[in-house]
Design a protein around this motif. Structure first.
Motif, PDB file in Angstrom:
ATOM      1  N   LEU A  15      16.488  41.141  80.953  1.00 21.99           N
ATOM      2  CA  LEU A  15      17.822  40.730  80.933  1.00 21.99           C
ATOM      3  C   LEU A  15      18.560  41.658  81.533  1.00 21.99           C
ATOM      4  N   THR A  16      18.506  42.781  81.615  1.00 18.47           N
ATOM      5  CA  THR A  16      19.593  43.480  82.045  1.00 18.47           C
ATOM      6  C   THR A  16      19.468  43.800  83.497  1.00 18.47           C
ATOM      7  N   PRO A  48      20.486  40.208  86.351  1.00 18.83           N
ATOM      8  CA  PRO A  48      21.623  39.846  86.974  1.00 18.83           C
ATOM      9  C   PRO A  48      21.766  40.481  88.336  1.00 18.83           C
ATOM     10  N   LYS A  85      19.808  31.622  91.169  1.00 19.99           N
ATOM     11  CA  LYS A  85      20.684  31.302  89.990  1.00 19.99           C
ATOM     12  C   LYS A  85      20.415  29.945  89.375  1.00 19.99           C
ATOM     13  N   PHE A 123      20.740  29.502  81.354  1.00 20.91           N
ATOM     14  CA  PHE A 123      20.952  30.488  80.502  1.00 20.91           C
ATOM     15  C   PHE A 123      21.800  29.907  79.293  1.00 20.91           C
ATOM     16  N   THR A 124      21.657  30.756  78.187  1.00 19.95           N
ATOM     17  CA  THR A 124      22.610  30.104  76.658  1.00 19.95           C
ATOM     18  C   THR A 124      23.517  31.072  77.155  1.00 19.95           C
ATOM     19  N   ASP A 164      24.545  33.406  75.262  1.00 16.14           N
ATOM     20  CA  ASP A 164      24.373  34.824  75.059  1.00 16.14           C
ATOM     21  C   ASP A 164      23.227  34.887  76.022  1.00 16.14           C
ATOM     22  N   THR A 165      23.491  34.690  77.409  1.00 11.78           N
ATOM     23  CA  THR A 165      22.539  34.942  78.497  1.00 11.78           C
ATOM     24  C   THR A 165      21.215  35.195  78.229  1.00 11.78           C
ATOM     25  N   LYS A 166      20.658  34.237  77.384  1.00 13.12           N
ATOM     26  CA  LYS A 166      19.275  34.136  77.254  1.00 13.12           C
ATOM     27  C   LYS A 166      18.815  33.017  77.958  1.00 13.12           C
ATOM     28  N   ILE A 167      17.442  33.075  78.381  1.00 14.01           N
ATOM     29  CA  ILE A 167      16.983  31.961  79.346  1.00 14.01           C
ATOM     30  C   ILE A 167      16.521  30.696  78.421  1.00 14.01           C
TER      31      ILE A 167
END
Length: 835
Positions: free
Chosen positions: A600-601, A604, A614, A619-620, A622-625
């Motif tokens: 996840l780092t 982006p 994109k 994404f949620t 909190d940037t989770k898929i």
């Protein structure tokens, strides 16, 4: 063996109709004027016709509960678009676009041809359109990618300079440049490769797209209309151009009703002419000219009332409903001929109310049976998942009910008034009293024009019509002869064999081009697309609906296994997936993405370099898929049905929760329901027809023969329509549902007449049934065929299909009613007197 009769309903019904005929015969003017006033009031609904028009192709010709519609809803809610980064690949709908195909029979990749293509592209992009006293061009409405209008790959490759084609080494199906890859299979058609390599030697077609934003439909529709006008007027010596837009099929489909409006007047003129000729008698008193004309007028009242009522009740009016009047005309005339035939068998010495009472007693039960079966079959069709089928069945069913109502009221009143004229021995045209016999010293011309009113002094009935006499004296005895019966069995065996063969060769699905008129510009576009761009099919979305650990090696194996299963399908050409591209990027950059944190780092940074991807990840906060998607490119080497079902089945068998979707699946969903729904509707209708027959025909075995006739005619129509090039789709399904009702008409008339005959010998009963109803049935069949014959000249596939199936239904229904069923009924005599 005991006689088995079930007339507990039929007998009191005959008594009720006899009383009704007596009342109408005594008060004809009431029943003449009331239907006119009633239909006029209901006809006011036609003022709402334009507001009730509902011709949206997706809404009317795709299953309303289709799986693809649920899949589209999920895609739209999960993967939101961005106006600044348009992607054709990621559209959840067909989009808003114009498209043109430029072709050259030799090679379009020449400087001269490409220059013509570039000139055409320039004209399209610089075209000025007026809207609200302002002008705009393509750049003002185009779909954008990074601030610029979407472009066409082949023009980008040659940098909008035709001379550059000599310096570019094109490869197919993908062309790779330093900065990006181009899917040339979307731009070039009928490509010839050099020495079995990927290098392009020549091509015969170029396809250009012009995608528009969807924020102002009125404005973009104006641009699309201007595009059509511009391209339709362009001519070139080197290239031929075909074109389409996202709205073209809808606009062309809406032109179809206009193509048959002029046929209505022709149809009714033919129907009136045929009815008058077939009801004409040389006797100037006994002729039924006015009854025939009123019978045609009665069907018009039925259409006016049925359509008007439903329009007042806010029911949508779909274009397919426009074929209803042709069907109602045939049904109404069939009822009229039956009633005239029964009237002629009454005693001319009885009063008019008594004659009408006897007519209703003999005719109306038979008409009731056919009306119930026709209407119930159509109302069962209202359960169809297709809006066009539901609308047609509702309008047709209600109109048939009104047709029946007006036949036993308005038409009965007309017969009573005509009977009063006959009772007073008045001329059919002048209404002046005329002599029954030719006066002495009068010319033959006077006898032909001014004499009438004769009848059979022995039977006290009207003179038997020539055709009825032929059915009684010649056709009936011929048909009931033993050798003829054997021939009939062989004929039926041949009919059934060919029908079953056709059923096994029936194709499913509506070809979208059939919704346009034959002379539409879309036909050339679809022909060019099929000829030059047939190798590749849809680029299908595959959505991963569950949160997924893409960084975990074991989880990756599950997903890669799913992809392998997709790619193992013979109609899948390749896969485009963001996570596979990310893995390649990580490997090339020596990045470790084997943990959730590192994955996840680095993701982006990868998406910044590939902004379009994109849109493939949800994404949620909190940037989770939460979900993602990839794409599989399909080939045109399998049917659309097999391709869609194969992809869905593969997705279901995968260990990962997947969903497959393409906008075209909205239309392909018809393949999954059309056959099952048609069979279900037909089976339900046959059961209902059997129940109606058992209740109203006082013989269970005859009711079974009527049900047998329904099944036999349906098998015949289905088989022969396949051999005639008609597919099973929502349009032909409408006609097959209608076929259920039509198929019972003639057989029910003959069966009921057979049962009602006072004769004891089965052969004599069959001859008596032929004498009574053979000619009216023939009249009804011919009037129906003549009523729809003009549709064979229509430029619309929808109305031509209507003609083909109605022609088959009437032909096979007539064959069963006048050949097969009478013979089969006589054979039952060998098993006992069941009649």
């Amino acid at each position: 063996m005991a006689i088995l009769r079930t007339d507990c309903v039929e007998r009191p019904l005959r008594i009720c109709f006899e009383m009704m005929g007596l009342f109408i015969g005594s008060h004809p003017w009431w029943f003449l004027i009331a239907p006119l006033i009633f239909s006029t009031c209901l006809g006011s609904g036609f003022y709402l016709l334009q507001d009730r028009m509902s011709n949206d192709i997706e809404e009317q010709f795709t299953p309303f509960d289709g799986q693809a519609k649920l899949e589209r809803k999920y895609i739209q809610e999960t993967f939101t678009g961005n106006d600044s980064t348009f992607s054709r690949l990621r559209l959840s709908t067909d989009g808003n676009y114009a498209i043109l195909i430029a072709t050259n029979d030799r090679n379009i990749l020449t400087v001269e041809s490409l220059q013509d293509v570039l000139d055409l592209d320039f004209q399209v992009r610089s075209m000025v359109v007026q809207f609200d006293n302002q002008s705009f061009e393509y750049v003002d409405v185009c779909a954008e990618v990074m601030g610029s209008c979407t472009s066409n790959d082949i023009l980008d490759i040659i940098k909008t300079n035709a001379s550059n084609i000599d310096t570019v080494n094109l490869t197919f199906p993908w062309y790779n440049s330093n900065s990006r890859s181009f899917p040339l299979y979307l731009s070039l058609g009928n490509v010839k490769l050099l020495n079995e390599s990927t290098v392009v030697e020549s091509a015969k077609a170029i396809q250009l797209y012009y995608y528009l934003r969807e924020d102002n439909k009125t404005k973009t529709d104006l641009w699309l209309e201007s595009f059509i006008k511009l391209v339709s007027n362009i001519s070139s010596a080197d290239i031929q151009v075909s074109y389409s837009t996202s709205m073209s099929m809808q606009w062309e489909f809406e032109k179809s009703p206009g193509s048959v409006i002029h046929l209505f007047s022709i149809t009714y003129a033919i129907a009136i002419t045929f009815s008058i000729i077939s009801c004409w008698r040389l006797d100037n008193v006994r002729t039924k000219v006015w009854v025939a004309a009123c019978g045609v007028f009665s069907t018009g009242l039925a259409v006016l009332s049925g359509f008007g009522l439903l329009l007042l009740l806010d029911q949508p009016f779909v274009m397919t409903v426009a074929s209803c009047p042709f069907m109602i005309l045939g049904i109404g005339l069939d009822d009229m001929f039956i009633m005239i035939s029964c009237w002629q068998r009454t005693s001319v010495l009885d009063s008019v109310p008594e004659r009408l009472a006897y007519t209703y007693k003999d005719a109306t039960v038979s008409i009731t049976i056919t009306t119930l079966t026709d209407a119930l079959a159509l109302f069962l069709g209202c359960s169809s998942p297709f809006g066009s089928v539901r609308s047609f069945c509702l309008y047709a069913g209600i109109s048939i009910c009104f047709c029946y109502l007006y036949s036993i009221t308005f038409l009965g009143a007309c017969m009573a008034l005509n009977g009063q004229r006959e009772a007073e021995n008045k001329h059919w045209f002048t209404c002046a009293n005329i002599p029954e016999d030719l006066p002495s010293r009068s010319s033959k011309a006077f006898g032909m024009c001014c004499v009438g009113g004769s009848y059979d002094r022995i039977t006290e009935k009207e003179e038997t019509a020539v055709m009825s006499h032929m059915f009684e004296q010649f056709y009936g005895p011929f048909l009931t002869h033993k050798s003829t019966k054997v021939c009939v069995f062989f004929l039926y065996a041949g009919y059934l064999s060919v029908s079953i063969y056709g059923c096994f060769n029936l194709n499913e699905g509506l070809d979208i081009r059939n919704l346009a008129l034959d002379d539409s510009y879309l036909i050339k576009y679809y022909n060019d697309q099929g000829q030059h761009f047939a190798e590749y099919s849809c680029n299908v979305m595959v959505a991963v609906k569950q949160p997924f650990a893409y960084w975990d090696a074991d989880e990756q194996k599950h997903l890669c296994s799913c992809i392998s299963h997709f790619e193992s399908l013979n109609f899948v050409n390749g896969t485009l997936a963001w996570f596979l591209s990310f893995v390649q990027y990580a490997n090339a950059s020596n990045l470790n993405i084997s943990s959730q944190e590192s994955f996840l780092t680095h993701l982006p940074d990868f998406l910044e370099l590939n902004a379009m991807l994109k849109h493939d990840i949800n994404f949620t906060a909190d940037t989770k898929i939460r979900a993602s998607r990839f794409f599989v490119q399909t080939l045109n080497n399998a049917s659309m049905k097999d391709m869609m079902i194969g992809l869905r089945k593969t997705a279901e068998e995968c260990q990962v929760d997947l969903l497959v979707y393409h906008p075209a699946f909205i239309y392909f969903d018809q393949y999954t329901v059309i056959m099952d729904n048609t069979i279900q509707t037909i089976m339900e209708a046959v059961m209902v027809m059997l129940v109606v027959s058992l209740i109203l025909i006082p013989s269970p075995l005859c009711s079974l023969w009527v049900a047998f006739a329904i099944c036999s005619v349906i098998v015949g129509v289905t088989g022969f329509m396949a051999l005639w090039g008609v597919n099973l789709d929502s349009i032909s399904m409408i006609n097959l549902v209608m076929c259920i009702g039509f198929s019972v008409d003639f057989s029910a008339h003959i069966s009921y007449s057979f049962i009602s005959s006072p004769k004891s010998d089965v052969n004599e009963k069959a001859i008596d049934a032929m004498a009574c109803l053979g000619y009216p049935i023939l009249q009804g069949a011919l009037s129906t065929i003549l009523g729809v014959l003009v549709l064979s000249m229509s430029g619309s596939y929808i109305f031509r299909t209507f003609f083909k199936i109605v022609f088959l239904v009437i032909t096979f229904g007539l064959l069963h009613g006048l050949v097969f069923i009478p013979v089969f009924l006589t054979l039952l005599g060998a098993f006992g007197k069941w009649f």
